[in-house]
Structures are given as structure tokens and as C-alpha cells.
Scaffold this active site. Structure first.
Site, mmCIF file in Angstrom:
data_model
loop_
_atom_site.group_PDB
_atom_site.id
_atom_site.type_symbol
_atom_site.label_atom_id
_atom_site.label_comp_id
_atom_site.label_asym_id
_atom_site.label_seq_id
_atom_site.Cartn_x
_atom_site.Cartn_y
_atom_site.Cartn_z
ATOM 1 N N HIS A 110 0.695 -1.105 -0.026
ATOM 2 C CA HIS A 110 0.037 -0.132 -0.068
ATOM 3 C C HIS A 110 0.785 1.261 0.065
ATOM 4 O O HIS A 110 0.396 2.473 -0.286
ATOM 5 C CB HIS A 110 -1.151 -0.087 0.996
ATOM 6 C CG HIS A 110 -0.385 0.452 2.630
ATOM 7 N ND1 HIS A 110 -0.261 -0.694 3.626
ATOM 8 C CD2 HIS A 110 0.106 1.338 3.036
ATOM 9 C CE1 HIS A 110 0.353 -0.162 4.462
ATOM 10 N NE2 HIS A 110 0.446 1.335 4.344
ATOM 11 N N ASP A 170 -0.035 -7.565 1.429
ATOM 12 C CA ASP A 170 0.462 -6.276 1.430
ATOM 13 C C ASP A 170 1.935 -6.330 1.631
ATOM 14 O O ASP A 170 2.658 -5.866 2.699
ATOM 15 C CB ASP A 170 -0.067 -5.654 2.751
ATOM 16 C CG ASP A 170 0.156 -4.121 2.496
ATOM 17 O OD1 ASP A 170 0.516 -3.520 1.814
ATOM 18 O OD2 ASP A 170 -0.057 -3.479 3.744
ATOM 19 N N SER A 265 4.055 2.338 8.148
ATOM 20 C CA SER A 265 4.054 1.297 7.251
ATOM 21 C C SER A 265 5.131 0.833 6.458
ATOM 22 O O SER A 265 6.060 1.542 6.189
ATOM 23 C CB SER A 265 2.940 1.844 6.323
ATOM 24 O OG SER A 265 1.751 2.314 6.936
#
Length: 431
Positions: A110, A170, A265
């Protein structure tokens, strides 16, 4: 070496036919590698605007402390490319990642998906850079390297496995335009599952916000918490069916207070090994809020199949490097029974002013921990932080003018707890 080809984004029957012809090598049964390569930017071109995300999930260090890149040399920052975007490294950073080979970074899918142009695909690698070897992002420490290409797992039709709605798969590979000189980390291997069993101590690092919706940190931070069982993470009181154990793993504290948060992230979820060293087990993916009770962090499950084999074979094909470890054993003491940090003491050191008529002189340090079985990491000045045992000898120069030196030693106990205040000794050397 495998021959890998980038995927082409089309639609309908043409996309299916093209994907069959242009999909990359098969890296696991039914899983292939596809990629996006950097396109040349026309002279005078401007950078595309960032799309405004509408995700309710938060790509989620809360409850931790500041640290240094020497302790976590594989930690990287993913940033907007300075050739296209203004600002220092802190202003441009938006994700983290793990350096698993000199030219290979694993980060969250992402972080590079639908970031700039509001489309439904991975963005041009030219928009991104990777910062390695830097503690404080606004400084000039370390290196900043362009991203040459982005590679992602795909099915037999060349369609990406990453699902932006559920955050399954992911994780992606960034190939750097030139090698980094920073240290790397290996993914935990098939014989190392005990390292990240439920209740084991784990660490996360990054420059993300220190509270949900709060300000990011310019200085690298670390947080220690515990791995959480799949059955707990998938229970109705935690994430229920939102948690997909095939490609996700949980870590944090069910009581809250310790977590990764926005800006972390893609960064590493690591676990300690007996005798020192760490293994990579996940990449920071998502969570509801940050550090809330019953909402721990969710990470890409890099250390288990299918993801481990997919990324191992993909990186072997891209860089010829095996990034999966073997033989690591967990700390001797069960992690859940010991949460106290050890205390490191320097028991022998040189004089505060070392004088010698020789060009080089040897200095010796001895050190101990208040917890039996601890391992140590040592560093002199800007030399790399390395595993060590006492006594530790260094050769230092003796210039005409006294030169200052700083020795540091960190203890890590058998449960994986690291001393947050290392033993330190300053001295001068001169002829």
C-alpha cells in the site's frame, strides 16, 4: 538467474492475453512475479499530485523510545523522490521498509499503490526514493537512492495478489538503482518459527506518528511488544474475519499502549535470536487506530509460506541473494516471563587520556550485564554496531592533538529485552 518481465496494465480479454505473455517467472506454485519499471521523465515534467486516501484502516511508534540506525541498520525510509519533490528527508518520508540485500527493500504494497495519481495500480517507481543509514531524517547522514523498479506477486493471469480492500498480500519488493552500504536482515526461515511464536518478544521501528493522527518523529523510534496468536487476532473481540492468517500476523499488546502507527507502514517487525541478532518476520501493514486495546498491529506474514517462498525466490531472481535465514534459536527464557531490561556495566576501560609514542595503540574494554546469559553489541565512534564479547580490543590512532573517542555497549538479555541506556565511556588518545 530467473528472467523477470514487468506486467502491463490493460483491461478485459486483451489484459488476460497480454498477462499470459508478459508475466514474470513463477516464484511459487501458481504465483508469479510482475513489476513496474521506472519510465523516463520528460524534461520539465512536474511530479503528479498525491491522491487523497480514504482508507479507514490506518497503516500504522506508540509507547516506544528513540533509537539509532546503528541498532537497526536494515531500517529504511521510503520517501518522495527529491528530484521531483521538495523538502528534506523528514518532510518527504511517508513509509518504512527493510533492507534485505544491498539493492533490495521489502515494504508494504500500500506504500506504492494508488499513492500519486488516484488510479488503481502501482505507481511509477520514479516517484520514490529510499533513505538508508539515517537516524534523523532531516539530516544528511547515510544515503538516498532512487527506486529503479517495483515487483509484486501476481497470479497466472498477471493480476496482482495485493488486495487494497482487505490488505492481503501487503508486501512488495523495491529494487534500488544502486546498492546501499547499510547492513541487511534476513527473513526468519522454516526452521525458525519458534522465534516468532505467540508471546515471543518482538520489535518494531520507524519514524511514524507517536499517537493516532499526531506528529511524526524526525528521529527513529523503537517499540518492544509481543507476538499475538492467530486465534486471538482472528477472534471476534479483536479483528474477526478481517484478519487473514495466510498472509497476516499480529503483534502488540491487547491492553494497548504499544504499537506502530501512521508513517511506520512497510517497516520491519523483527524478533531476537539467542546469542544476538534479529530476524525479519513481517512488514507493518494495518490496524484500527494506534495502540488501542484489542486492536494490535497487523503485519505482512513474511516468515511463513506462501509469502516466504514467494519473496525468497523473487529476490533470488532479481538480485541472486538468498534473504531467508536458518538455524536461529529463540532466547533461552520464555519471552512472556521477562519484560525487564538488563543493565549494562563497563567493568574495565582505558585511562581517560591515553598517551603513546606509537602511531596506533590498543585499548581494551570489559563489560557485564545484571542478567545471566545476556549478549552484547559494541560500537566505537562511528564504526558499525557489532555483536561482541568481553574483553573487546580496539586500535586507535594517537595524533598530535588529543582525539576524543566514545565507546558504547548494549546488553540484550535471553528474553530479547535490550538495555535502553547502554554502557558508555569517553576517552582521548594522543601522542
Amino acid at each position: 538467474m530467473l528472467i523477470l518481465t514487468p506486467a502491463v496494465s490493460l483491461s478485459g480479454a486483451a489484459a488476460d492475453e497480454n498477462a499470459r505473455a508478459n508475466r514474470g517467472a513463477e516464484v511459487a506454485p501458481g504465483v508469479f512475479l510482475a513489476g513496474v519499471e521506472a519510465a523516463s521523465t520528460p524534461t520539465g515534467a512536474t511530479a503528479p499530485p498525491r491522491a487523497q486516501g480514504t482508507r479507514t484502516r490506518e497503516p500504522r511508534i506508540v509507547g516506544g523510545t528513540t533509537t539509532t540506525i546503528e541498532e537497526w541498520p536494515w531500517q529504511v525510509a521510503v520517501a518522495d523522490n527529491p528530484a521531483l519533490y521538495s523538502g528534506n528527508g523528514f518532510q518527504r518520508q511517508f513509509c518504512g521498509g527493510s533492507l534485505v540485500a544491498p539493492t533490495i527493500v521489502i515494504t508494504a504494497a500500500h506504500c506504492a499503490f494508488d499513492v500519486f495519481d488516484g488510479g488503481n495500480d502501482f505507481d511509477d517507481p520514479e516517484n520514490f526514493s529510499v533513505i538508508t543509514g539515517r537516524t534523523t531524517l532531516s539530516s544528511s547522514q547515510g544515503q538516498e537512492i532512487d527506486v529503479d523498479s517495483i515487483w509484486f506477486p501476481a497470479n497466472g493471469m498477471g493480476q496482482r495478489l495485493y488486495n487494497p480492500n482487505t490488505d492481503e498480500w501487503d508486501a512488495i519488493v523495491l529494487v534500488l538503482a544502486s546498492p546501499s552500504s547499510s547492513g541487511t536482515i534476513k527473513i526468519a526461515g522454516a526452521d525458525e518459527t519458534a522465534l516468532w511464536a505467540a508471546d515471543s518478544v518482538a520489535w518494531a521501528t520507524g519514524w511514524g506518528t507517536t499517537s493516532s493522527g499526531g506528529s511524526r518523529s524526525d528521529t527513529l523510534r523503537e517499540v518492544q511488544f509481543h507476538m499475538i496468536a492467530d486465534s486471538t487476532c482472528g477472534s471476534p473481540t479483536v479483528y474477526g474475519s478481517e484478519f487473514k492468517a495466510q498472509t497476516m500476523v499480529c503483534a502488540g499488546e491487547l491492553t494497548g499502549g504499544k504499537d506502530t502507527c501512521q508513517g511506520d507502514s512497510g517497516g520491519p517487525l523483527t524478533v531476537p535470536m539467542a546469542g544476538g541478532g534479529f530476524r525479519l518476520v513481517g512488514d507493518t501493514s494495518w490496524g484500527f487506530g494506534c495502540a488501542l486495546p484489542n486492536n494490535p498491529g497487523v503485519y505482512g506474514r513474511l516468515a511463513a509460506d506462501p509469502m516466504r517462498t514467494v519473496f525468497r525466490n523473487a529476490i533470488l531472481g532479481l538480485a541472486g541473494v538468498d534473504v531467508v535465514g536458518s538455524g536461529g534459536t529463540p532466547p533461552a527464557v520464555p519471552s512472556s516471563t521477562d519484560t525487564d531490561s538488563p543493565e549494562t556495566t563497563i567493568t574495565k576501560h582505558p585511562k581517560k587520556h591515553v598517551e603513546s609514542s606509537q602511531q596506533k595503540v590498543s585499548v581494551r574494554f570489559k563489560f557485564s550485564s545484571d542478567e545471566a546469559g545476556s549478549s552484547f553489541q559494541c560500537r566505537l565512534d562511528q564504526r558499525p554496531l557489532r555483536s561482541c564479547s568481553g574483553p573487546r580490543d580496539y586500535r586507535v590512532g594517537t595524533p598530535d592533538n588529543p582525539r576524543k573517542h566514545l565507546f558504547k555497549v548494549f546488553a540484550t538479555d535471553p528474553a530479547g529485552n535490550r538495555d535502553p541506556t547502554p554502557g558508555k565511556f569517553r576517552f582521548r588518545a594522543s601522542s
